[in-house]
Design a protein around this motif. Structure first.
Motif, PDB file in Angstrom:
ATOM      1  N   GLU A 149      54.584  38.138  38.373  1.00 14.91           N
ATOM      2  CA  GLU A 149      53.803  39.117  39.119  1.00 14.91           C
ATOM      3  C   GLU A 149      52.518  38.476  39.625  1.00 14.91           C
ATOM      4  OE1 GLU A 149      54.371  43.031  37.328  1.00 14.91           O
ATOM      5  OE2 GLU A 149      52.298  43.408  37.933  1.00 14.91           O
ATOM      6  N   VAL A 150      52.169  38.729  40.864  1.00 14.83           N
ATOM      7  CA  VAL A 150      50.905  38.229  41.414  1.00 14.83           C
ATOM      8  C   VAL A 150      49.828  39.272  41.118  1.00 14.83           C
ATOM      9  CG1 VAL A 150      49.684  37.483  43.490  1.00 14.83           C
ATOM     10  CG2 VAL A 150      52.143  37.017  43.247  1.00 14.83           C
ATOM     11  N   PRO A 151      48.781  38.914  40.360  1.00 13.11           N
ATOM     12  CA  PRO A 151      47.763  39.908  39.991  1.00 13.11           C
ATOM     13  C   PRO A 151      46.802  40.197  41.141  1.00 13.11           C
ATOM     14  CG  PRO A 151      47.151  37.759  39.153  1.00 13.11           C
ATOM     15  CD  PRO A 151      48.463  37.568  39.857  1.00 13.11           C
ATOM     16  N   PRO A 152      46.124  41.337  41.110  1.00 10.20           N
ATOM     17  CA  PRO A 152      45.122  41.623  42.159  1.00 10.20           C
ATOM     18  C   PRO A 152      43.978  40.617  42.056  1.00 10.20           C
ATOM     19  CG  PRO A 152      45.086  43.311  40.448  1.00 10.20           C
ATOM     20  CD  PRO A 152      46.242  42.436  40.144  1.00 10.20           C
ATOM     21  N   PRO A 153      43.489  40.115  43.179  1.00  9.69           N
ATOM     22  CA  PRO A 153      42.481  39.054  43.144  1.00  9.69           C
ATOM     23  C   PRO A 153      41.124  39.565  42.682  1.00  9.69           C
ATOM     24  CG  PRO A 153      42.927  39.742  45.407  1.00  9.69           C
ATOM     25  CD  PRO A 153      43.896  40.474  44.546  1.00  9.69           C
ATOM     26  N   VAL A 193      38.198  38.350  43.458  1.00 15.49           N
ATOM     27  CA  VAL A 193      37.167  38.348  44.514  1.00 15.49           C
ATOM     28  C   VAL A 193      37.055  39.694  45.208  1.00 15.49           C
ATOM     29  CG1 VAL A 193      37.007  35.900  45.110  1.00 15.49           C
ATOM     30  CG2 VAL A 193      38.885  37.282  46.064  1.00 15.49           C
ATOM     31  N   LEU A 194      38.128  40.456  45.199  1.00 14.53           N
ATOM     32  CA  LEU A 194      38.072  41.748  45.898  1.00 14.53           C
ATOM     33  C   LEU A 194      37.452  42.848  45.031  1.00 14.53           C
ATOM     34  CD1 LEU A 194      41.344  41.712  48.010  1.00 14.53           C
ATOM     35  CD2 LEU A 194      38.993  41.543  48.820  1.00 14.53           C
ATOM     36  N   ARG A 221      34.440  42.337  43.870  1.00 13.62           N
ATOM     37  CA  ARG A 221      33.010  42.199  44.177  1.00 13.62           C
ATOM     38  C   ARG A 221      32.677  42.898  45.491  1.00 13.62           C
ATOM     39  NH1 ARG A 221      33.443  36.021  44.008  1.00 13.62           N
ATOM     40  NH2 ARG A 221      34.424  35.745  41.977  1.00 13.62           N
ATOM     41  N   HIS A 222      31.383  43.102  45.706  1.00  9.26           N
ATOM     42  CA  HIS A 222      30.940  43.638  46.995  1.00  9.26           C
ATOM     43  C   HIS A 222      31.161  42.619  48.085  1.00  9.26           C
ATOM     44  CE1 HIS A 222      29.233  47.486  46.141  1.00  9.26           C
ATOM     45  NE2 HIS A 222      28.590  47.020  45.099  1.00  9.26           N
ATOM     46  N   MET A 223      31.403  43.092  49.267  1.00  9.42           N
ATOM     47  CA  MET A 223      31.474  42.190  50.418  1.00  9.42           C
ATOM     48  C   MET A 223      30.051  41.785  50.785  1.00  9.42           C
ATOM     49  SD  MET A 223      33.308  42.802  54.088  1.00  9.42           S
ATOM     50  CE  MET A 223      32.371  44.250  54.565  1.00  9.42           C
ATOM     51  N   TYR A 248      48.492  39.304  47.292  1.00  7.99           N
ATOM     52  CA  TYR A 248      48.781  40.347  46.303  1.00  7.99           C
ATOM     53  C   TYR A 248      49.701  41.429  46.874  1.00  7.99           C
ATOM     54  CZ  TYR A 248      48.003  44.359  43.239  1.00  7.99           C
ATOM     55  OH  TYR A 248      48.174  45.453  42.420  1.00  7.99           O
ATOM     56  N   GLN A 303      53.003  40.148  47.207  1.00  8.45           N
ATOM     57  CA  GLN A 303      53.491  39.510  45.972  1.00  8.45           C
ATOM     58  C   GLN A 303      54.055  38.122  46.267  1.00  8.45           C
ATOM     59  OE1 GLN A 303      53.563  40.720  42.403  1.00  8.45           O
ATOM     60  NE2 GLN A 303      51.761  41.513  43.460  1.00  8.45           N
ATOM     61  N   ARG A 310      39.108  43.726  54.922  1.00  8.10           N
ATOM     62  CA  ARG A 310      38.681  43.282  53.590  1.00  8.10           C
ATOM     63  C   ARG A 310      38.442  44.485  52.685  1.00  8.10           C
ATOM     64  NH1 ARG A 310      35.208  43.492  49.156  1.00  8.10           N
ATOM     65  NH2 ARG A 310      34.807  41.424  48.347  1.00  8.10           N
ATOM     66  N   GLU A 311      37.756  45.476  53.213  1.00  9.53           N
ATOM     67  CA  GLU A 311      37.453  46.657  52.406  1.00  9.53           C
ATOM     68  C   GLU A 311      38.708  47.490  52.140  1.00  9.53           C
ATOM     69  OE1 GLU A 311      34.831  45.467  51.146  1.00  9.53           O
ATOM     70  OE2 GLU A 311      33.684  47.332  51.191  1.00  9.53           O
ATOM     71  N   ALA A 351      40.496  45.656  49.439  1.00  7.59           N
ATOM     72  CA  ALA A 351      39.792  45.788  48.156  1.00  7.59           C
ATOM     73  C   ALA A 351      40.119  47.143  47.517  1.00  7.59           C
ATOM     74  CB  ALA A 351      38.285  45.638  48.363  1.00  7.59           C
ATOM     75  N   CYS A 369      43.729  47.068  46.292  1.00  6.46           N
ATOM     76  CA  CYS A 369      43.867  46.274  45.067  1.00  6.46           C
ATOM     77  C   CYS A 369      43.289  47.004  43.870  1.00  6.46           C
ATOM     78  CB  CYS A 369      43.185  44.913  45.229  1.00  6.46           C
ATOM     79  SG  CYS A 369      44.025  43.848  46.394  1.00  6.46           S
TER      80      CYS A 369
END
Lengths: 395, 395
Positions: free
Chosen positions: A2-6, A8-9, A11-13, B61, B64, B269-270, B273, B276
């Protein structure tokens, strides 16, 4: 697996505010930025089609054209270049690319992929194409399509004689494609009067709109040629008979071609509205005055413009020789770090040789010119000083 | 002759707020809309590249996948279809298009322009492709590329057996292209596990991002094939070796390919996010539950789903048969006029036959399902009543 949610996303943009005085994009006004947080509209909703109509009228004005086939390509400026070439070129067509920097080469790369026989006519280093160079190349290659960038953003060169080239193209039964991505708004451009067959421009330069929608227009003569093609243009996405139908250009019912970004339409519409309110001539005059002021300031700082002849200098993207012994990159980094101001380096033939300073849209004001001059000077002096100190510490 | 500035651009722009429950775009959240009025960034600025990296991780993600060649095409969903085909196809390649609605035909149009020999395998009306249909067509045409839409938004059909098709493609040394524009987020999709070679999706559907950037991913196997091509892909703008270099996919320095729209990047991006944070499985479950609730409600209203088999119904775009004697257009107009809610008609083979109700992203909630059911019912009853009155008035 399974690919996990990243992470970096989570965090705030982070989006810093900068003054974009490189070759583009330039800054958008608050009016344009705010427009883009409007709610999304469907691509066939009447209110969306209405905004497309308004954008179309705005594009006709900035190009000074009455062409029916005036629309946007849903893509970056490069997609305008693609659409121009893709629709005109048929297998084996001889095409001629005018070179005053990088854009003629880029057009050549595209045209070859479309099956054209590509020729080039290259200006002397730091110069626009001369009439002799152009006519000689026409006689030698008898092109079906001639491409020229009115302003080449890599060198800061402007090609002034588009009107004469228009006449020449008619004589040779050739289609004239003019890239005005970096020049429009900074210099005169009269599509119809100059007999230009295809013109496109950047939304994110002097226009001050967002990147991602590219205004383009085809002459009646080009359109007739395209309608008579033996084969379809090689790319559905760039087929201007279909795109123009969606944009309501041909008096036929609108048919869905792709999902246009209403968000970008809002931004472009507002940028065009602002531009039209100011008036084309006033906008051009302002860009030219700002560039003149910059050139004068550059001279006063003891620096030198890259383009020797004043009349061949593009007002929107100004190229300045990097002084001997100065690392351009450090200068640019200084300006960005200390003032959040973008000063750019060269591109293609000018890499390492020039600074590029963009005076476009919101940034084409006297205040911004004075600011960027003072920052450029401070940055160069500071880098020079550091270099001297480093040298001394070695002794 | 001078072209004057257009009067329409002197007026305010008009953007009404609507609930978009057609086949897409769907509504963007406030978070996404607000993100898009952030200041513009240069396309090579580190902060912009950072956001691109974050977007890339988000795309991995949702697909997958661990594919390096994961990026966005700067264009509408159609540009994802173009990029998939343009990079894989070489002149004369046999390609096979699976048809469960309009999208296989669209892919066929594109592929023919790229010089492919195009074959089709068409499902029975209102059905997904059967295993027999697919294997028979593979044996007959031995395609180099097989295209299938996981969900076809024109018919509301879902193709469930992508995993088995992935195996089949390996057996036939064929590349598998899956269009997940309308399906992603509404149903399971496991790019790597199912051995999908190219997948792309719509940003403006279940993802809830803006239109104009199209997430796409290429398998290592596809990439190796593309690197070995004898000729360059026919379109520079869609050349994923170049685009991937700009997106930092291949461990080589980033090179400018085109000016990406930072505005759209912020929105996407948002959206990613948010997606995710909710988690892929939870998002899919919610879309499926909403669709089930809608289907139940449709039945209770005495209406009928267009897709007969429950397991072949796409949860994101739901197709409902237009009752006999009812004008679908009047129903849609009623919903829009009275409630600013978009209910769409059919497309291609379903034109005039179905309503299409999108339950995607922000609109995939129990409340929206109940709302749209009640509006659909009211609209149909009102149109029926009017029809009866008109009939009576004729007597």
């Amino acid at each position: 697996m399974e690919v996990p949610p990243p992470l970096v996303l989570k965090r705030h943009m982070y989006v810093p505010s900068k003054t974009l005085m490189g070759p583009g994009p330039s800054n958008c006004s608050h009016r344009v930025l705010e427009a883009m947080s409007n709610p999304v509209l469907g691509h066939m909703h009447p209110e969306c089609l209405q905004i497309m109509d308004e954008v179309k009228e705005g594009i006709k004005y900035i190009f000074q054209t009455l062409n029916d086939a005036t629309m946007c390509i849903s893509g970056a400026g490069h997609s305008g270049m693609e659409a121009a070439l893709c629709n005109l070129i048929q297998d084996g067509d001889a095409v001629l690319m005018g070179i005053t920097g990088v854009w003629g080469h880029r057009a050549g790369d595209m045209a070859r992929r479309y099956g054209a026989e590509v020729h080039y006519v290259e200006a002397s280093f730091g110069r626009a194409l001369s009439w002799e160079e152009i006519t000689f190349a026409f006689e030698a290659h008898r092109p079906r399509v001639f491409f020229i960038a009115q302003g080449d953003s890599s060198t800061g060169i402007i090609q002034q004689n588009i009107r004469e080239i228009g006449e020449l193209c008619r004589k040779y039964d050739c289609f004239l494609v003019v890239d005005t991505v970096a020049s429009l708004g900074g210099t005169e451009f009269l599509m119809d009067e100059w007999k230009v067959d295809v013109a496109y421009t950047g939304s994110q330069k002097a226009l001050g709109g967002p990147a991602g929608l590219t205004p383009i227009s085809f002459s009646k003569r080009a359109l007739t040629h395209i309608r008579k093609r033996k084969t379809k243009p090689k790319v559905y996405y760039f087929d201007i008979l279909l795109i123009g139908q969606y944009w309501g250009c041909y008096g036929t019912p609108r048919i869905y071609h792709h999902t246009i970004s209403s968000t970008l339409l809002y931004g472009l519409r507002e940028a065009l509205a602002h531009f039209c309110a100011l008036g084309l001539k006033a906008v051009v005059r302002r860009h030219q005055e700002c560039s003149k002021r910059l050139q004068l300031g550059i001279e006063e700082l003891g620096l030198e413009m890259f383009v020797q002849r004043e009349e061949e200098r593009l007002p929107t993207v100004n190229t300045i020789k990097v002084p001997f012994g100065v690392d351009w990159k450090k200068v640019a980094e200084y300006a960005m770090r200390k003032y959040s101001v973008e000063i750019s380096g060269g591109l293609g033939p000018t890499v390492e040789h020039v600074f590029r300073i963009g005076l476009m849209g919101e940034n084409a004001t006297v205040e911004r010119v004075d600011m960027v001059l003072s920052i450029l000077n401070e940055a160069i002096q500071s880098i020079k000083l550091k270099a001297v100190k480093t040298e001394r510490s070695k002794i």
